[in-house]
Design a protein around this motif. Sequence first.
Motif, mmCIF file in Angstrom:
data_model
loop_
_atom_site.group_PDB
_atom_site.id
_atom_site.type_symbol
_atom_site.label_atom_id
_atom_site.label_comp_id
_atom_site.label_asym_id
_atom_site.label_seq_id
_atom_site.Cartn_x
_atom_site.Cartn_y
_atom_site.Cartn_z
ATOM 1 N N LYS A 75 0.797 -1.227 0.000
ATOM 2 C CA LYS A 75 0.000 0.000 0.000
ATOM 3 C C LYS A 75 0.829 1.276 0.000
ATOM 4 C CE LYS A 75 -0.856 0.352 4.945
ATOM 5 N NZ LYS A 75 -1.817 -0.013 5.983
ATOM 6 N N SER A 140 0.857 -5.963 1.813
ATOM 7 C CA SER A 140 -0.282 -5.354 2.514
ATOM 8 C C SER A 140 -1.506 -6.254 2.427
ATOM 9 C CB SER A 140 -0.585 -3.968 1.940
ATOM 10 O OG SER A 140 0.514 -3.122 2.172
ATOM 11 N N ASN A 141 -1.752 -6.939 3.510
ATOM 12 C CA ASN A 141 -2.838 -7.922 3.510
ATOM 13 C C ASN A 141 -4.213 -7.271 3.443
ATOM 14 O OD1 ASN A 141 -1.340 -10.531 3.750
ATOM 15 N ND2 ASN A 141 -0.430 -9.341 5.408
ATOM 16 N N SER A 142 -4.303 -6.007 3.870
ATOM 17 C CA SER A 142 -5.593 -5.323 3.735
ATOM 18 C C SER A 142 -5.920 -5.135 2.245
ATOM 19 C CB SER A 142 -5.562 -3.963 4.438
ATOM 20 O OG SER A 142 -4.573 -3.147 3.865
ATOM 21 N N LYS A 235 3.133 8.293 5.374
ATOM 22 C CA LYS A 235 3.078 7.176 6.332
ATOM 23 C C LYS A 235 4.246 6.222 6.166
ATOM 24 C CE LYS A 235 -1.953 6.908 6.467
ATOM 25 N NZ LYS A 235 -2.979 6.392 5.564
ATOM 26 N N ILE A 237 7.468 4.173 6.349
ATOM 27 C CA ILE A 237 8.500 4.044 7.377
ATOM 28 C C ILE A 237 9.742 4.781 6.882
ATOM 29 C CG2 ILE A 237 10.055 2.449 8.586
ATOM 30 C CD1 ILE A 237 7.835 0.399 8.610
ATOM 31 N N ARG A 285 3.498 -7.818 12.431
ATOM 32 C CA ARG A 285 2.057 -7.591 12.246
ATOM 33 C C ARG A 285 1.568 -8.238 10.956
ATOM 34 N NH1 ARG A 285 2.726 -2.386 13.658
ATOM 35 N NH2 ARG A 285 2.678 -1.729 11.478
ATOM 36 N N LYS A 289 -1.427 -11.094 10.283
ATOM 37 C CA LYS A 289 -2.567 -10.960 9.368
ATOM 38 C C LYS A 289 -2.646 -12.137 8.391
ATOM 39 C CE LYS A 289 -2.610 -6.061 9.994
ATOM 40 N NZ LYS A 289 -2.370 -4.703 9.526
HETATM 41 P P1 ATP Z 1 -2.076 -3.627 5.990
HETATM 42 O O1 ATP Z 1 -1.918 -4.081 7.372
HETATM 43 O O2 ATP Z 1 -3.062 -2.520 5.827
HETATM 44 O O3 ATP Z 1 -2.310 -4.721 5.030
HETATM 45 P P2 ATP Z 1 0.780 -3.254 5.842
HETATM 46 O O4 ATP Z 1 0.969 -4.591 6.405
HETATM 47 O O5 ATP Z 1 1.547 -2.942 4.602
HETATM 48 O O6 ATP Z 1 -0.719 -2.955 5.537
HETATM 49 P P3 ATP Z 1 0.680 -1.485 8.184
HETATM 50 O O7 ATP Z 1 0.722 -2.401 9.316
HETATM 51 O O8 ATP Z 1 -0.540 -0.673 7.969
HETATM 52 O O9 ATP Z 1 1.176 -2.167 6.828
HETATM 53 O O10 ATP Z 1 1.917 -0.506 8.150
HETATM 54 C C1 ATP Z 1 2.702 -0.141 9.219
HETATM 55 C C2 ATP Z 1 3.518 1.027 8.769
HETATM 56 O O11 ATP Z 1 4.448 0.592 7.791
HETATM 57 C C3 ATP Z 1 2.659 2.069 8.142
HETATM 58 O O12 ATP Z 1 3.067 3.343 8.557
HETATM 59 C C4 ATP Z 1 2.890 1.837 6.699
HETATM 60 O O13 ATP Z 1 2.661 2.978 5.999
HETATM 61 C C5 ATP Z 1 4.348 1.409 6.686
HETATM 62 N N1 ATP Z 1 4.729 0.665 5.488
HETATM 63 C C6 ATP Z 1 4.109 -0.362 4.920
HETATM 64 N N2 ATP Z 1 4.727 -0.735 3.782
HETATM 65 C C7 ATP Z 1 5.765 0.109 3.624
HETATM 66 C C8 ATP Z 1 6.787 0.293 2.633
HETATM 67 N N3 ATP Z 1 6.845 -0.469 1.535
HETATM 68 N N4 ATP Z 1 7.691 1.260 2.827
HETATM 69 C C9 ATP Z 1 7.635 2.042 3.881
HETATM 70 N N5 ATP Z 1 6.715 1.937 4.841
HETATM 71 C C10 ATP Z 1 5.780 1.000 4.719
#
Ligand code: ATP
Length: 344
Positions: A75, A140-142, A235, A237, A285, A289
């Motif tokens: 995402k 991104s599992n969402s 957002k 990282i 995390r 998921k």
């Molecule tokens: P989701 O849980 O919605 O499927 P996700 O597993 O990618 O998404 P989150 O747990 O929502 O991520 O993300 C945690 C943090 O890591 C958030 O601030 C997100 O923006 C950041 N993040 C996710 N993917 C990346 C990436 N490729 N580069 C930098 N930061 C990231």
Amino acid sequence: SSSSSLSSPSSSPRTQMAATHNAAPATAVATAARRRRKMKKLVVVMGPTGSGKSKLSIDLATRFFPNSEIINSDKIQVYRGLDITTNKISMHDRRGVPHHFLGVFDPDIDFTPSDFRSLAPKTIAQIISRRNVPFVVGGSNSFIHSLLAKDFNPDIDVFEESGPVDSISSELRYECCFIWVDVSPPVLNQYLDDRVDDMLDSGMFEELSEYFAAEGFSGSSEPDSESVSRTGLRKAIGVPEFERYFKKHGGRCGESSEGDDVEERMSYEGAVKAIKDNTCKLAKRQVGKILRLRDAGWDLQRVDATEAFRAAMVTSKAGKRATEIWEKTVVEPSVKIVSRFLME
Ligand code: ATP
């Protein structure tokens, strides 16, 4: 085996139908099977950040399934910008494999799971009309859930730990083959720490310096915005972690170690440590998921990349051995899984 129908046999509509029309159960089953065969097929490569999903998908696409195209499901990588910080696969490493939903959206506007759910099917249909196979690849599992679940409600966080697993639709909109690239957490965490150092060596600091300068608060004394809600690429990282540093020190290089630069150095080291911690937390995390999707009945096929990672990390000279282990333990099983799925 396919995952298009994931509900248990006793509760599946197919079985209920067969029971109701006792005279011709075989016909009902055959009709359902035909309908299922008509469902569009796609391959999903999932796994936590750093587990090698991109590498695996390029290996599969270039050497075994040349008619594949990749749809990114990370995402943060959907946005334009911060290519090093967000770890987007480079043009060179894409090896000519078409990528979609990668670095294309406005970084100032949130691109949501609902957006992905409504936009990606058109791209998938186009890929299929070219007689190619869509590979959905990303952590991104969402996004994976919103795209694939038959029932989707944007107002429900299906990954909320206290929520019921049955909020995750076990029925899917496509016939899917899920490959879950797994790496043992201590090994992955070590790798992720090293990867942050590699990203810094490749220009992550300079990229963020330019980003903050463009955002207009390089060296400024703006109010602390760490608690404000962030949109889009903000957002990623690396952005929140380095914000305090750049506000205070502007775009200085972070390499000096004299006198009053000690404070700058500590601020820099603090940001790097926070990035490493947050990346490991993200990976943890994400695995949580994935397990939740599996518990909901999604038929995930796990491939274990731990040994390949271990070998790659021992010493850089271990490259050849690591490649051999990667081939044997990750690529070969994945090729078998995908071939079987595509031939069904
Ligand atoms: P989701 O849980 O919605 O499927 P996700 O597993 O990618 O998404 P989150 O747990 O929502 O991520 O993300 C945690 C943090 O890591 C958030 O601030 C997100 O923006 C950041 N993040 C996710 N993917 C990346 C990436 N490729 N580069 C930098 N930061 C990231």
